[in-house]
Enzyme design. Structure first.
Site, short mmCIF file in Angstrom:
data_model
loop_
_atom_site.label_atom_id
_atom_site.label_comp_id
_atom_site.label_asym_id
_atom_site.label_seq_id
_atom_site.Cartn_x
_atom_site.Cartn_y
_atom_site.Cartn_z
N LYS A 24 0.84 -1.21 0.00
CA LYS A 24 0.00 0.00 0.00
C LYS A 24 0.87 1.25 0.00
O LYS A 24 0.70 2.14 -0.84
CB LYS A 24 -0.92 0.01 1.24
CG LYS A 24 -1.84 -1.21 1.34
CD LYS A 24 -2.74 -1.14 2.57
CE LYS A 24 -2.04 -1.32 3.89
NZ LYS A 24 -1.57 -2.69 4.17
N ARG A 99 -9.35 0.40 8.67
CA ARG A 99 -8.97 -0.98 8.99
C ARG A 99 -10.05 -1.68 9.81
O ARG A 99 -9.88 -2.86 10.13
CB ARG A 99 -7.67 -0.98 9.78
CG ARG A 99 -6.40 -1.14 8.93
CD ARG A 99 -5.20 -1.03 9.86
NE ARG A 99 -4.02 -1.70 9.38
CZ ARG A 99 -3.01 -1.08 8.78
NH1 ARG A 99 -3.06 0.20 8.52
NH2 ARG A 99 -1.95 -1.77 8.42
N ARG A 138 12.06 -6.49 4.93
CA ARG A 138 12.10 -5.07 5.32
C ARG A 138 12.62 -4.91 6.74
O ARG A 138 13.33 -3.97 7.06
CB ARG A 138 10.70 -4.45 5.20
CG ARG A 138 10.70 -2.96 5.56
CD ARG A 138 9.39 -2.28 5.24
NE ARG A 138 8.31 -2.72 6.11
CZ ARG A 138 7.04 -2.38 5.95
NH1 ARG A 138 6.70 -1.58 4.96
NH2 ARG A 138 6.11 -2.83 6.77
N ARG A 144 11.84 -1.31 12.21
CA ARG A 144 10.46 -1.41 12.72
C ARG A 144 10.31 -2.67 13.56
O ARG A 144 10.50 -3.77 13.06
CB ARG A 144 9.47 -1.42 11.54
CG ARG A 144 9.11 -0.04 11.07
CD ARG A 144 8.20 -0.08 9.86
NE ARG A 144 6.91 -0.72 10.10
CZ ARG A 144 5.89 -0.67 9.25
NH1 ARG A 144 6.02 0.02 8.12
NH2 ARG A 144 4.75 -1.28 9.52
N ARG A 156 -0.21 -9.62 12.90
CA ARG A 156 -0.77 -8.52 12.09
C ARG A 156 -1.65 -9.09 10.98
O ARG A 156 -2.73 -8.55 10.70
CB ARG A 156 0.35 -7.67 11.49
CG ARG A 156 1.07 -6.82 12.52
CD ARG A 156 2.42 -6.34 12.03
NE ARG A 156 2.34 -5.49 10.86
CZ ARG A 156 3.38 -5.17 10.10
NH1 ARG A 156 4.57 -5.65 10.39
NH2 ARG A 156 3.22 -4.37 9.07
P1 B4P Z 1 4.57 -1.61 2.19
O1 B4P Z 1 4.12 -0.92 0.98
O2 B4P Z 1 5.41 -0.82 3.09
O3 B4P Z 1 3.44 -2.22 3.10
P2 B4P Z 1 2.02 -1.70 3.55
O4 B4P Z 1 1.03 -2.47 2.75
O5 B4P Z 1 1.97 -0.20 3.43
O6 B4P Z 1 1.83 -2.07 5.03
P3 B4P Z 1 1.95 -2.09 6.60
O7 B4P Z 1 0.78 -2.88 7.08
O8 B4P Z 1 3.31 -2.57 6.92
O9 B4P Z 1 1.91 -0.68 7.23
P4 B4P Z 1 1.12 0.36 8.06
O10 B4P Z 1 2.12 1.41 8.24
O11 B4P Z 1 -0.15 0.71 7.38
O12 B4P Z 1 5.34 -2.89 1.68
C1 B4P Z 1 5.92 -3.83 2.55
C2 B4P Z 1 7.26 -4.34 2.00
O13 B4P Z 1 7.06 -5.02 0.77
C3 B4P Z 1 8.25 -3.24 1.72
O14 B4P Z 1 9.52 -3.64 2.18
C4 B4P Z 1 8.25 -3.10 0.21
O15 B4P Z 1 9.51 -2.69 -0.28
C5 B4P Z 1 7.92 -4.50 -0.23
N1 B4P Z 1 7.18 -4.52 -1.50
C6 B4P Z 1 6.16 -3.69 -1.84
N2 B4P Z 1 5.72 -3.99 -3.08
C7 B4P Z 1 6.46 -5.05 -3.52
C8 B4P Z 1 6.47 -5.84 -4.73
N3 B4P Z 1 5.64 -5.58 -5.74
N4 B4P Z 1 7.35 -6.85 -4.83
C9 B4P Z 1 8.22 -7.11 -3.81
N5 B4P Z 1 8.26 -6.41 -2.65
C10 B4P Z 1 7.39 -5.38 -2.51
O16 B4P Z 1 0.71 -0.25 9.48
C11 B4P Z 1 1.59 -0.47 10.55
C12 B4P Z 1 0.87 -0.49 11.90
O17 B4P Z 1 0.32 0.81 12.19
C13 B4P Z 1 -0.34 -1.42 12.04
O18 B4P Z 1 0.04 -2.75 12.36
C14 B4P Z 1 -1.11 -0.73 13.21
O19 B4P Z 1 -0.55 -1.05 14.45
C15 B4P Z 1 -0.91 0.74 12.96
N6 B4P Z 1 -2.02 1.32 12.16
C16 B4P Z 1 -1.88 1.90 10.93
N7 B4P Z 1 -3.08 2.30 10.47
C17 B4P Z 1 -4.00 1.95 11.41
C18 B4P Z 1 -5.42 2.06 11.49
N8 B4P Z 1 -6.14 2.61 10.50
N9 B4P Z 1 -6.05 1.59 12.59
C19 B4P Z 1 -5.35 1.05 13.60
N10 B4P Z 1 -4.01 0.90 13.59
C20 B4P Z 1 -3.34 1.34 12.50
#
Ligand code: B4P
Length: 200
Positions: A24, A99, A138, A144, A156
């Site tokens: 995302k 979420r 990552r 993290r 998660r």
């Molecule tokens: P990202 O792009 O970083 O992952 P994400 O989906 O944004 O998710 P995440 O769940 O970690 O984060 P959030 O901060 O929302 O990609 C992950 C990895 O994959 C990276 O290393 C990237 O390089 C790699 N990658 C991406 N695309 C790729 C591809 N095509 N091929 C190969 N590799 C690839 O959440 C973190 C925490 O914050 C939650 O657990 C919660 O505690 C809190 N939080 C956030 N929002 C919340 C909400 N609305 N309500 C309650 N808690 C919340």
């Protein structure tokens, strides 16, 4: 009618959806440039507050480090403040929000207050084992805590299925759900998402 005229019909408000590690944040960074939208990542805002040791950050940290969701009341208030900071935006990318059902309802209310609505939910589909591998990878460099430990990563993903996945139904009912294959090169995935956005 007056209400109809006030509606910001040209606003595009996207919910970028998917399990932890689906990409995302990665995709939002490309899409915000391409479509000139304001990117709001609740995860990034929480991490910024943790780094700066604000009251909000200290509160959020206790949940995030364990891979749990931050409580709805705190998260919703924060999201509203971020939207209000960007009154002139031509649209938003909501990354990591909503979420929970309570968050989805709060977002619908907030958009209505702004005379607009969520245009689409774009859901990145990725298998669990790929997610675990991406997040462990990552975790080697991100510092993290929630990426450092496989049990926390799996927690998660578990919470995603328990509380978040249901939101697919919420947006399907409104005809706003678009699933996109989230496996492949980052640029191929941006292309797939762009096709959806261009069709809206
Ligand atoms: P990202 O792009 O970083 O992952 P994400 O989906 O944004 O998710 P995440 O769940 O970690 O984060 P959030 O901060 O929302 O990609 C992950 C990895 O994959 C990276 O290393 C990237 O390089 C790699 N990658 C991406 N695309 C790729 C591809 N095509 N091929 C190969 N590799 C690839 O959440 C973190 C925490 O914050 C939650 O657990 C919660 O505690 C809190 N939080 C956030 N929002 C919340 C909400 N609305 N309500 C309650 N808690 C919340």
């Amino acid at each position: 009618t007056q209400v109809y005229k006030l509606k910001k019909e040209n606003m595009t408000n996207l919910v970028l959806f998917g399990p932890p590690g689906a990409g995302k944040g990665t995709q939002a960074n490309f899409l915000k440039e391409k479509y000139k939208l304001v990117h709001i990542s609740t995860g990034d805002v929480f991490r910024y507050n943790i780094k700066n040791e604000t009251e909000l950050g200290l509160h959020a940290k206790s949940f995030m480090d364990k891979g749990q969701l931050v409580p709805d009341d705190v998260t919703i208030k924060m999201l509203e403040a971020e939207v209000d900071k960007n009154a002139e935006a031509k649209g938003f990318i909501f990354d990591g929000f909503p979420r929970t059902v309570a968050q989805a309802e709060a977002l619908a209310d907030l958009m209505k207050q702004k005379n607009t609505e969520v245009s689409a939910m774009i859901a990145l589909e990725v298998d669990d084992e790929v997610l675990v591998q991406r997040l462990l990878e990552r975790g080697k460099t991100s510092g993290r805590k929630d990426d450092a430990d496989e049990a926390i990563i799996r927690n998660r993903i578990h919470i995603y299925y328990e509380e978040t996945a249901i939101l697919k139904q919420f947006y399907l009912k409104e005809d706003k759900y678009f699933g996109v294959d989230g496996v492949g090169s980052i640029s191929d995935i941006t292309e797939r998402i762009s096709k959806v956005i261009d069709s809206l």
